[in-house]
Design an enzyme around this catalytic site. Structure first.
Site, mmCIF file in Angstrom:
data_model
loop_
_atom_site.group_PDB
_atom_site.id
_atom_site.type_symbol
_atom_site.label_atom_id
_atom_site.label_comp_id
_atom_site.label_asym_id
_atom_site.label_seq_id
_atom_site.Cartn_x
_atom_site.Cartn_y
_atom_site.Cartn_z
ATOM 1 N N ARG A 99 -24.948 -38.391 36.850
ATOM 2 C CA ARG A 99 -23.858 -38.617 36.884
ATOM 3 C C ARG A 99 -23.558 -37.851 35.771
ATOM 4 O O ARG A 99 -24.010 -37.300 34.793
ATOM 5 C CB ARG A 99 -23.649 -39.999 36.387
ATOM 6 C CG ARG A 99 -24.974 -40.546 35.756
ATOM 7 C CD ARG A 99 -24.695 -41.823 35.615
ATOM 8 N NE ARG A 99 -25.561 -42.322 33.887
ATOM 9 C CZ ARG A 99 -25.986 -42.330 32.594
ATOM 10 N NH1 ARG A 99 -25.260 -41.619 32.028
ATOM 11 N NH2 ARG A 99 -27.228 -42.653 31.770
ATOM 12 N N ARG A 139 -20.847 -42.814 18.213
ATOM 13 C CA ARG A 139 -21.072 -43.504 19.854
ATOM 14 C C ARG A 139 -20.908 -44.812 18.293
ATOM 15 O O ARG A 139 -21.598 -45.134 16.964
ATOM 16 C CB ARG A 139 -21.914 -43.781 20.289
ATOM 17 C CG ARG A 139 -22.806 -42.873 21.048
ATOM 18 C CD ARG A 139 -23.591 -43.596 21.839
ATOM 19 N NE ARG A 139 -23.934 -42.822 22.622
ATOM 20 C CZ ARG A 139 -25.084 -42.961 24.001
ATOM 21 N NH1 ARG A 139 -24.981 -43.887 24.556
ATOM 22 N NH2 ARG A 139 -25.505 -41.978 25.026
ATOM 23 N N GLU A 163 -47.305 -42.616 31.944
ATOM 24 C CA GLU A 163 -47.622 -41.991 31.070
ATOM 25 C C GLU A 163 -48.292 -41.083 30.327
ATOM 26 O O GLU A 163 -48.315 -41.586 29.684
ATOM 27 C CB GLU A 163 -46.241 -41.432 31.495
ATOM 28 C CG GLU A 163 -44.910 -40.602 32.660
ATOM 29 C CD GLU A 163 -43.325 -40.575 31.980
ATOM 30 O OE1 GLU A 163 -42.872 -39.845 32.790
ATOM 31 O OE2 GLU A 163 -43.168 -40.485 30.486
ATOM 32 N N LYS A 164 -48.827 -39.746 29.653
ATOM 33 C CA LYS A 164 -49.116 -40.335 28.464
ATOM 34 C C LYS A 164 -48.501 -40.430 27.819
ATOM 35 O O LYS A 164 -46.678 -39.299 27.686
ATOM 36 C CB LYS A 164 -49.560 -38.504 28.264
ATOM 37 C CG LYS A 164 -50.472 -38.072 27.136
ATOM 38 C CD LYS A 164 -51.517 -38.944 26.662
ATOM 39 C CE LYS A 164 -52.185 -38.478 25.765
ATOM 40 N NZ LYS A 164 -53.041 -39.108 24.341
ATOM 41 N N ILE A 178 -46.099 -39.227 23.829
ATOM 42 C CA ILE A 178 -46.255 -38.230 23.773
ATOM 43 C C ILE A 178 -45.519 -38.746 21.841
ATOM 44 O O ILE A 178 -44.586 -39.239 22.193
ATOM 45 C CB ILE A 178 -45.607 -37.026 24.165
ATOM 46 C CG1 ILE A 178 -46.314 -36.671 25.236
ATOM 47 C CG2 ILE A 178 -44.925 -36.188 22.719
ATOM 48 C CD1 ILE A 178 -45.490 -35.123 26.000
ATOM 49 N N HIS A 180 -35.865 -35.661 21.359
ATOM 50 C CA HIS A 180 -35.013 -35.596 23.632
ATOM 51 C C HIS A 180 -33.937 -34.581 23.409
ATOM 52 O O HIS A 180 -33.173 -34.979 22.455
ATOM 53 C CB HIS A 180 -34.749 -37.503 23.045
ATOM 54 C CG HIS A 180 -34.179 -37.340 24.236
ATOM 55 N ND1 HIS A 180 -34.395 -39.531 24.466
ATOM 56 C CD2 HIS A 180 -33.267 -36.839 25.508
ATOM 57 C CE1 HIS A 180 -33.106 -39.218 25.783
ATOM 58 N NE2 HIS A 180 -33.284 -37.629 26.458
#
Length: 448
Positions: A292, A338, A200-201, A203, A208
């Site tokens: 999931r 987390r 992929e290119k 970025i 996210h």
């Protein structure tokens, strides 16, 4: 409705599923390895079977042992949780061939979306933006070079199977592409048994952002808005929140509808997460689907008020979604940290061992999802996460303040955890102002 469900997982997510089943009046059968023998959450199941030694390959990943436990336990369905066999299409097929429902998508949809290259093709058909990438699997070094020169460096090499950052490398020039390609293929083969990769290119410094979607067997598909998972270290998520600070309301609507459209196009049922990256100009691009439930699903539960585990079970049993898209409203702000048994000061070295004392935080808007307790021994064989600390408040500013307070209350004596690092991240001006991306942690906390 099911009468008995087997929980094909361990730890925090096993406890989460057992609790949901109990509230629905469903009995549960737990499975455990020798490494988890004596864990307190097993006492909450109606029945529990040891399925092998501590090594995952000989217990939680051993399909025959899980199915044997399901048959002896006389269950009607299996909930795989996340990790282990949760996205294993073969396990999904075996369950159904044994007349046991798999609480998740059908195997065909799982296979299609589990192959990242096939998922990209599906996204294009559903008119969902994708990062410019190779048309299929890269077959040779020469082919990789041609693509890289067409789109321009840097490029991202990604494994077709799996996730978690494994089989993923960035190449900035011809020389680094050659070595990175070999490394990614070898790592993917070792981790997933499939060394295929695509390009992929790349970025740089993206956000996210992922969208929670759930679909039933009656043609109803709904999104439950987005989560921002940009606070990561080496592609491993540390903090998740909703709503995202990186996108406009218009983009939010478009992205969530694109995710819903993709899942509908795939004839997918049950819970899924559609993942996107967002560039500096606010453009979003599809990257993959997790077929999931995800670790960070409680973030969505807090801002929508919808119990995702219960909804998964209802949908799998044949019930229609108990809500429409118009019913799903995003209220307030939620953050999840987390808490891992790791030492950030020593390159996140795992810190298994006995927890001498554990004091969980509480108060208004605080949620602690964990199977750990005082006296619990964290085994060295599995993922290091011992709990998820979540808050929900009317505004993001209040959520940050609440989380910092909750982190300061959390006590885990006897082992190292990531709690202190989370407090430092939440106190950083860039995080408070929402100026974060997937490279933020490694750029800002250089000792990591």
């Amino acid at each position: 409705m099911y009468q008995r469900i087997l929980v094909a997982n361990r730890g925090e997510i096993a406890l989460r599923i057992i609790r949901a089943c109990r509230e629905l009046g469903i009995e549960t059968v737990a499975v455990y390895s020798a490494g988890d023998e004596g864990a307190h959450y097993l006492d909450l199941a109606d029945e529990a079977f040891c399925i092998g030694p501590a090594k995952s390959a000989d217990s939680y990943l051993k399909i025959a042992s899980v199915i044997s436990a399901a048959e002896v336990g006389n269950v009607q369905a299996i909930h795989p949780g996340y990790g282990f066999l949760a996205e294993n299409a073969h396990f999904n097929e075996v369950c159904r061939s044994c007349n046991i429902d798999f609480i998740g998508p059908m195997p065909e949809a799982m296979s299609q979306l589990g192959d990242k290259n096939a998922a990209r093709d599906l996204a294009r058909r559903a008119n969902v933006p994708v990062v410019p990438g190779s048309e299929g699997v890269i077959q040779s070094e020469d082919e990789a070079m041609r693509f890289a020169h067409e789109v321009g460096f840097p490029v991202l090499i990604k494994a077709v199977a799996g996730g978690g950052g494994r089989g993923m490398r960035v190449a900035a020039n011809d020389l680094s592409l050659k070595s990175a390609l070999q490394q990614a293929q070898a790592e993917a083969q070792a981790a997933f048994g499939n060394g295929d990769v695509y390009l992929e290119k790349y970025i740089g410094q993206p956000r996210h952002v992922e969208v929670q979607v759930i679909a039933d067997n009656h043609g109803n598909v709904a999104h439950l808005w987005e989560r921002d998972c940009s606070v990561q270290r080496r592609h491993q998520k540390l903090i998740e929140e909703s709503p995202s600070t990186s996108i406009s309301n218009e983009t939010r609507e478009e992205m969530c509808e694109a995710a819903r459209r993709l899942i509908a196009t795939a004839n997918y049922t049950n819970a899924a997460t559609v993942e996107f990256i967002v560039d500096g100009e606010g453009n979003y691009y599809f990257i993959e689907v997790n077929a999931r439930i995800q670790v960070e699903h409680p973030v969505t539960e807090l801002v929508t008020g919808i119990d995702l585990i219960k909804t998964q079970i209802l949908v799998a049993s044949g019930e229609p979604l108990p809500f429409t898209q118009d019913d799903v409203v995003q209220r307030g702000a939620s953050i999840e940290c987390r808490i891992n048994a790791e030492d950030p000061d020593r390159n996140f070295q795992p810190s298994p061992g006995k927890i001498e004392r554990l004091i969980a935080p509480g108060g208004f808007g605080v949620r602690w999802d964990s199977h750990a307790h005082s006296g619990y021994t964290v085994p060295p064989h599995y993922d290091s996460m011992i709990g998820k600390l979540l808050v929900h408040q009317p505004t993001r500013q209040e959520a940050i303040a609440c989380m910092k307070r909750a982190l300061s209350e959390l006590r885990v004596d006897g082992i190292k955890t990531t709690a202190k690092l989370h407090h430092e991240i939440l106190s950083h001006t860039a995080f408070v102002e929402g100026r974060i991306d997937t490279t933020f942690v490694e750029r800002t906390f250089t000792n990591l």
